[in-house]
Design a protein around this motif. Structure first.
Motif, short mmCIF file in Angstrom:
data_model
loop_
_atom_site.label_atom_id
_atom_site.label_comp_id
_atom_site.label_asym_id
_atom_site.label_seq_id
_atom_site.Cartn_x
_atom_site.Cartn_y
_atom_site.Cartn_z
N LEU A 1 11.32 4.05 -0.56
CA LEU A 1 10.86 4.76 0.60
C LEU A 1 9.83 3.72 1.51
O LEU A 1 10.06 3.77 2.68
N SER A 2 9.34 2.81 0.78
CA SER A 2 8.22 2.05 1.35
C SER A 2 9.18 0.88 2.16
O SER A 2 8.76 0.54 3.36
N LYS A 3 10.31 0.62 1.85
CA LYS A 3 11.14 -0.51 2.57
C LYS A 3 11.81 0.24 3.77
O LYS A 3 11.75 -0.32 4.87
N ILE A 4 12.09 1.60 3.61
CA ILE A 4 12.60 2.25 4.68
C ILE A 4 11.66 2.35 5.88
O ILE A 4 11.93 2.40 7.11
N LEU A 5 10.29 2.64 5.42
CA LEU A 5 9.39 2.95 6.33
C LEU A 5 8.79 1.58 7.08
O LEU A 5 8.21 1.79 8.30
N THR A 6 8.78 0.57 6.62
CA THR A 6 8.49 -0.74 7.21
C THR A 6 9.47 -1.53 7.64
O THR A 6 9.16 -2.65 8.09
N ALA B 1 0.81 -1.25 -0.01
CA ALA B 1 0.11 0.09 0.05
C ALA B 1 1.16 1.31 -0.09
O ALA B 1 0.57 2.23 -0.81
N ILE B 2 1.91 1.25 0.82
CA ILE B 2 2.89 2.49 0.69
C ILE B 2 3.43 2.60 -0.68
O ILE B 2 3.41 3.79 -1.05
N GLN B 3 3.94 1.52 -1.23
CA GLN B 3 4.37 1.65 -2.53
C GLN B 3 3.47 2.41 -3.55
O GLN B 3 3.98 3.06 -4.25
N LEU B 4 2.46 1.56 -3.60
CA LEU B 4 1.44 2.25 -4.74
C LEU B 4 1.21 3.86 -4.23
O LEU B 4 1.13 4.78 -5.30
N SER B 5 1.00 3.98 -3.10
CA SER B 5 0.60 5.25 -2.60
C SER B 5 1.70 6.46 -3.00
O SER B 5 1.33 7.43 -3.60
N SER B 6 2.85 6.06 -2.50
CA SER B 6 3.81 6.70 -2.80
C SER B 6 4.19 6.94 -4.47
O SER B 6 4.47 7.95 -4.77
#
Length: 135
Positions: free
Chosen positions: A44-49, A1-6
């Motif tokens: 970004l999504s990997k860093i956040l999760t 979800a973070i990947q697609l949103s960003s």
């Protein structure tokens, strides 16, 4: 979800900058920009999760006594320091970035091709209807 949103947010900004006043929906996102934006979204999504992924891995390996994620995160910060939440981050990002770059690059190219195909069919169908109505 973070990947697609960003990815979608970055795509909207990119198209707004590139189109400069034209309708952003009419501007196609090419292979190179979609690949670059996909890479950024993946990183970004990997860093956040990553902190949650670290908890999951430690729970799977029975390396923690705590039962809940907030407790595990607090213990890691207390015993190993705040930056320990991102242990293994560089290899994880290096692994994720190319995969998401390829995924979103291919996604945008295939989506654009499918949209062109759909629009061509719609145009042909409406032309056939007009020809039929003219008879």
């Amino acid at each position: 979800a973070i990947q697609l949103s960003s990815f979608e947010a970055a795509k909207a900004v990119y198209l707004a900058v590139v189109s400069r006043g034209a309708a952003a929906e009419q501007t196609q996102l090419g292979l190179v920009p979609s690949t670059a934006l996909g890479a950024a979204a993946g990183g970004l999504s990997k860093i956040l999760t990553l902190p949650l992924d670290l908890c999951k891995k430690r729970m799977q390996m029975n390396m923690v006594q705590d039962k809940y994620v907030p407790q595990i995160l607090a213990r890691i910060v207390r015993e190993e320091g705040f930056l320990a939440l991102w242990k293994g981050g560089v290899p994880a990002v290096i692994k994720t970035v190319p995969a998401t770059a390829i995924t979103f690059g291919v996604y945008e190219v295939v989506k654009a091709a499918q949209m062109r195909r759909f629009e061509a069919r719609q145009t042909a169908a409406s032309a056939a209807e007009e020809a039929e109505a003219a008879r």
